[in-house]
Design an enzyme around this catalytic site. Sequence first.
Site, PDB file in Angstrom:
ATOM      1  N   GLU A 158      -7.968 -12.970  -8.968  1.00 14.92           N
ATOM      2  CA  GLU A 158      -6.568 -12.477  -8.601  1.00 14.92           C
ATOM      3  C   GLU A 158      -5.238 -13.695  -8.437  1.00 14.92           C
ATOM      4  O   GLU A 158      -4.498 -13.820  -8.903  1.00 14.92           O
ATOM      5  CB  GLU A 158      -6.342 -11.440  -7.435  1.00 14.92           C
ATOM      6  CG  GLU A 158      -7.061 -10.218  -8.095  1.00 14.92           C
ATOM      7  CD  GLU A 158      -7.008  -9.316  -6.737  1.00 14.92           C
ATOM      8  OE1 GLU A 158      -5.932  -9.205  -6.087  1.00 14.92           O
ATOM      9  OE2 GLU A 158      -8.193  -8.747  -6.066  1.00 14.92           O
ATOM     10  N   HIS A 195      -4.074  -5.315  -9.780  1.00 18.15           N
ATOM     11  CA  HIS A 195      -5.012  -4.309  -9.374  1.00 18.15           C
ATOM     12  C   HIS A 195      -6.509  -5.097  -9.648  1.00 18.15           C
ATOM     13  O   HIS A 195      -6.832  -5.543 -10.607  1.00 18.15           O
ATOM     14  CB  HIS A 195      -4.755  -3.202 -10.502  1.00 18.15           C
ATOM     15  CG  HIS A 195      -5.805  -2.183  -9.664  1.00 18.15           C
ATOM     16  ND1 HIS A 195      -5.601  -1.029  -8.835  1.00 18.15           N
ATOM     17  CD2 HIS A 195      -7.065  -1.719 -10.383  1.00 18.15           C
ATOM     18  CE1 HIS A 195      -6.701  -0.457  -8.918  1.00 18.15           C
ATOM     19  NE2 HIS A 195      -7.174  -0.570  -9.563  1.00 18.15           N
ATOM     20  N   MET A 209       0.877  -1.467   0.104  1.00 19.24           N
ATOM     21  CA  MET A 209       0.066  -0.204  -0.153  1.00 19.24           C
ATOM     22  C   MET A 209       1.044   1.359  -0.168  1.00 19.24           C
ATOM     23  O   MET A 209       0.683   2.097   0.936  1.00 19.24           O
ATOM     24  CB  MET A 209      -0.815  -0.104   1.222  1.00 19.24           C
ATOM     25  CG  MET A 209      -1.807  -1.342   1.323  1.00 19.24           C
ATOM     26  SD  MET A 209      -3.106  -1.292  -0.327  1.00 19.24           S
ATOM     27  CE  MET A 209      -4.136   0.153   0.167  1.00 19.24           C
ATOM     28  N   GLY A 249       3.060   6.074 -13.290  1.00 18.58           N
ATOM     29  CA  GLY A 249       1.938   6.522 -12.953  1.00 18.58           C
ATOM     30  C   GLY A 249       1.162   5.648 -12.169  1.00 18.58           C
ATOM     31  O   GLY A 249       1.614   4.653 -11.530  1.00 18.58           O
TER      32      GLY A 249
END
Lengths: 201, 201
Positions: B174, B109, B90, B143
């Site tokens: 995931e 993500h 995080m 980014g």
Amino acid sequence: MKKKLAVLLSGRGSNFEAIARAVREGKIDAEIAVVISNRPDARGLERAREMGIPSLCVPSRGVTREEYDEKLIEELRRHNPDLICLAGFMRLLSPAFIAAFRGRILNIHPSLLPAFPGLDAQRQAFDHGVRFTGCTVHFVDEGLDSGPIVMQAAVPVRDDDTVETLAERILEAEHATYPRAIALVLSGAYRIEGRRVVHRK
Amino acid sequence: MKKKLAVLLSGRGSNFEAIARAVREGKIDAEIAVVISNRPDARGLERAREMGIPSLCVPSRGVTREEYDEKLIEELRRHNPDLICLAGFMRLLSPAFIAAFRGRILNIHPSLLPAFPGLDAQRQAFDHGVRFTGCTVHFVDEGLDSGPIVMQAAVPVRDDDTVETLAERILEAEHATYPRAIALVLSGAYRIEGRRVVHRK
């Protein structure tokens, strides 16, 4: 009484044909009351004539958007459609138009919105390198491809895809998805919560 | 010589566990050289210890991002990883960190990027009313969730979904997708064209 659809298009109108087929096969319980093009030479107009569906051109050349949409509203009101389906209609609609038919205008867009709104969505997705794109049927609001989403279909991008083969596969998904979304909206079996369109059993 | 993975995490690290399982089962031909957390109490650290995988905490409290990333680079270089896998880490990484390991950092993500970057992607997608969301494994660049996409999985949103049930299904996707993407990148069987990651046979 049978529900009435209006279809707006600018080009070949393959989604219009998919809708007409679904109507013929009873998958959409409605009739196509009118097909309107902004271009006199749209192939979709010709197809409508061949199928005996009322069709007309409201030409967009040389008029302002406000004047144009006023004419379009007038023509549409004459046919009193329950639902207006944009099928490759290459014009942005004015707030006045949206307000006149609020909640009764659908569009289909060749991406999984909110990704890749606007023009050339298939190429945008291809160049971005996504592994999934698709198509989205949504209610039309004042924004660009931004209204509540009724239905989507996911289409994988293959390693040997070109923009053309990908666009072709997305178009097939559009033809399968748009009629189902129209049938759902006509049935009224949904409710809108925030900007979610929740389908009811 | 076996290739080396480093895993960075901040929390329970369920993706780390999925990666460890794939390594154990031979689906990823590599070893996990080190697990690093920025939080001393991350459950993922504990799991790593239980599995006998080298693990350590580089605490992020009270240091600037630049100082932190410098320490992190130092610790990682000690283990010389071929690939760094973010698994619920995080923190935003500095340009210096990205530059130190360019093309060798992966992230997962919980959305079909470029839709819904940033925090709480599952809720963003749910509230937007999309019918498909999913997960994306991508190279990390400067980014926010913007680097070239290696692999995606599409997950349908069901009418009876809550944010929680949806997030749960995305998490399963995931766990299936991240190990496959890691194996692909380690194998080198891809090339980058523009921002497209094209898989080779």
